[in-house]
Scaffold this active site. Structure first.
Site, mmCIF file in Angstrom:
data_model
loop_
_atom_site.group_PDB
_atom_site.id
_atom_site.type_symbol
_atom_site.label_atom_id
_atom_site.label_comp_id
_atom_site.label_asym_id
_atom_site.label_seq_id
_atom_site.Cartn_x
_atom_site.Cartn_y
_atom_site.Cartn_z
ATOM 1 N N SER A 1 0.865 -1.175 0.000
ATOM 2 C CA SER A 1 0.000 0.000 0.000
ATOM 3 C C SER A 1 0.903 1.227 0.000
ATOM 4 O O SER A 1 2.047 1.168 0.466
ATOM 5 C CB SER A 1 -0.888 0.007 1.251
ATOM 6 O OG SER A 1 -1.437 1.292 1.483
ATOM 7 N N THR A 2 0.397 2.331 -0.508
ATOM 8 C CA THR A 2 1.151 3.579 -0.379
ATOM 9 C C THR A 2 1.530 3.820 1.075
ATOM 10 O O THR A 2 2.617 4.329 1.378
ATOM 11 C CB THR A 2 0.324 4.765 -0.898
ATOM 12 O OG1 THR A 2 0.143 4.633 -2.307
ATOM 13 C CG2 THR A 2 0.996 6.092 -0.606
ATOM 14 N N ASN A 3 0.645 3.410 1.970
ATOM 15 C CA ASN A 3 0.817 3.759 3.375
ATOM 16 C C ASN A 3 1.915 2.979 4.086
ATOM 17 O O ASN A 3 2.269 3.305 5.222
ATOM 18 C CB ASN A 3 -0.508 3.569 4.123
ATOM 19 C CG ASN A 3 -1.603 4.419 3.530
ATOM 20 O OD1 ASN A 3 -1.334 5.364 2.768
ATOM 21 N ND2 ASN A 3 -2.847 4.102 3.849
ATOM 22 N N THR B 1 31.966 37.912 26.888
ATOM 23 C CA THR B 1 30.613 37.491 27.225
ATOM 24 C C THR B 1 29.701 38.697 27.087
ATOM 25 O O THR B 1 30.073 39.806 27.481
ATOM 26 C CB THR B 1 30.532 36.945 28.662
ATOM 27 O OG1 THR B 1 30.922 37.960 29.584
ATOM 28 C CG2 THR B 1 31.428 35.720 28.837
ATOM 29 N N SER C 1 30.114 45.539 -2.665
ATOM 30 C CA SER C 1 29.181 46.653 -2.805
ATOM 31 C C SER C 1 29.179 47.188 -4.229
ATOM 32 O O SER C 1 30.203 47.157 -4.919
ATOM 33 C CB SER C 1 29.566 47.779 -1.829
ATOM 34 O OG SER C 1 28.764 48.920 -2.047
ATOM 35 N N SER C 2 28.021 47.675 -4.624
ATOM 36 C CA SER C 2 27.901 48.320 -5.936
ATOM 37 C C SER C 2 28.211 49.807 -5.853
ATOM 38 O O SER C 2 28.304 50.470 -6.888
ATOM 39 C CB SER C 2 26.480 48.126 -6.480
ATOM 40 O OG SER C 2 25.536 48.759 -5.609
#
Length: 470
Positions: free
Chosen positions: A142-144, A189, A320-321
């Site tokens: 079965s698929t199941n 920390t 960066s452009s």
């Protein structure tokens, strides 16, 4: 030009493209579930596992006298074709996100296996009088029970690549830890200076984070070794011979190379998705830890001149452009984003697992989709992270030492000699006067010169780092 063929099901007749090996059930699913853009063919590892299940079932049925040797050999040939990733691209169009608890995936495989076998037998595609998708290829199944078994098998098989990526990343961090075992720096920390440590200890901790996850992942994967193959529709083994579950489990273990276990209670195993929840949770844990590591690397490499600047990540592309010369930590950023996706995928798995009713969970398609996506992202991501980032990390040991010298991190070992309150007073004075702590201690005259040298000249030994593991 290919001539269409007509196949029929309980809904009625339907035209099937003449150049494909799937049938009516697959065609209807293709029309019904055109939703995610992610097809079964995009996850060939799942197709392979389904084919392994079909081959094992065929051999078990032949062993029980339910299937002829001729049909079994043809089915085995067809399954081997799929296991070898042949005839995949054009024949598995079903969307991964589908209703029906995986029935469309199971029938897609049944139909393609049948038609490949028919061609091997010298018959025409669609001649189901010679070999039938349901009566022969899906016999005693079965698929199941087929679908969840194949999901488990797919995840187990994919674990090898994931663990390999983890091991590679762990070893990369271990190498960096060894390389910089004695490089002193500030430990922090809550983003504030805390106590001295070494760069080796910091990288060693990253390696240990990953090592722990390798152990836990392997443990979580063992939950998926138990399969319900032979349980049929709801686990009562309807239409399944009594001996079939044990025989098919043996064959599937031999075919896959993974020692699988038949479930003790098929009804429970058919409806339960707890193993997937645990495994997906483990993937989330890996993602959370990777996010932490990548956040740390981004912080430690910040600057390069106006930030911490303790490490340099390998430049892999312009950042960066508009800002010339800017280089961004794009590989850790990529890792952050894929980790966020894995965490989101885990929520989808959790919700799907909670949505089952009675004897079946119909939401398994979205469970397998998200788990396999997460495994892919983590496997590919960690390999890229290692090769294009961690392997090339450079440590500016002079910068690390300079930040340590001008920090208040040595106030803690200082307190061992002069007491907490006095050390706090001197630290406050150093901070207010923008002076380093050593200068203030020298001016105060609270320690002998050799004691000052012990703390500030050999801070590693005084802070207890000389015997610490890198």
């Amino acid at each position: 030009m290919f001539v269409e063929r007509i196949e029929s099901d309980l809904i009625g007749p339907l035209a099937i493209p003449g150049n494909v090996l799937y049938g009516v059930h697959t065609r209807r699913a293709e029309q019904n579930f055109d939703v995610s853009g992610l097809r079964l063919r995009d996850f060939p590892e799942l197709i392979q596992s389904m084919a392994m299940v079909k081959k094992a079932a065929g051999q078990a049925n032949m062993e029980l006298g339910l299937l002829s040797p001729e049909k079994t050999q043809a089915i085995s040939y067809a399954c081997d074709e799929l296991i070898g990733l042949r005839a995949i691209e054009e024949n598995f169009p079903v969307d991964m996100m589908q209703g029906g608890a995986g029935t469309s995936t199971n029938m897609n495989v049944n139909e393609v296996v049948t038609n490949l076998a028919l061609l091997k037998l010298g018959a025409a595609v669609g001649d189901y009088t010679r070999l039938h998708p349901n009566d022969d290829v899906n016999l005693s199944q079965s698929t199941n029970d087929v679908y969840p078994t194949a999901i488990r098998l797919t995840v187990l098989r994919a674990c090898e690549g994931l663990v390999s990526a983890q091991v590679g990343l762990r070893e990369a961090f271990r190498a960096k830890a060894l390389q910089h075992a004695n490089a002193l720096k500030v430990g922090r920390t809550q983003l504030q200076d805390a106590v001295p440590m070494t760069v080796g200890q910091e990288f060693g901790a990253f390696a240990e984070l990953i090592d722990e996850d390798i152990i836990q992942l392997q443990s979580a994967s063992r939950l998926l070794l138990e399969i319900n193959l032979g349980g049929s529709a709801i686990g009562t083994s309807i239409n399944v011979p009594r001996e079939f579950p044990g025989i098919v489990c043996r064959h599937l273990s031999q075919i896959s190379g993974i020692q699988l276990i038949a479930a003790r209670n098929f009804i429970e195993a058919t409806s339960d998705t707890g193993g997937f929840v645990s495994f997906s949770g483990m993937l989330k844990r890996i993602a959370v830890k990777l996010t932490k590591i990548c956040n740390d690397l981004r912080l430690l490499s910040s600057g390069p001149l106006g930030g911490l600047g303790e490490i340099r990540l390998p430049p892999v592309q312009a950042g960066s452009s508009i800002m010339p010369g800017k280089i961004n930590p794009v590989i850790p950023e990529m890792m952050n984003q894929l980790s966020f996706q894995v965490i989101g995928n885990d929520l989808a798995v959790t919700l799907a697992a909670s949505a089952g009713q009675l004897q079946l969970n119909a939401m398994e398609p979205v469970i397998v989709l998200n788990i396999l996506q997460s495994m892919r992202l983590l496997t590919r991501g960690m390999r890229i992270f290692k090769e294009r980032c961690v392997d090339g990390i450079e440590v500016d040991e002079d910068r690390c030492k300079a930040l340590l010298d001008q920090s208040l991190a040595l106030a803690t070992p200082l307190a061992k000699l002069i007491g907490y309150s006095k050390a706090a007073e001197l630290s406050k004075r150093a901070l207010a006067g923008k002076r380093n702590l050593r200068q203030v201690v020298e001016d105060e005259g609270v320690l002998l010169p050799e004691q000052i040298e012990q703390i500030f000249g050999n801070s590693a030994e005084f802070a207890g780092l000389s015997n610490a593991s890198a």
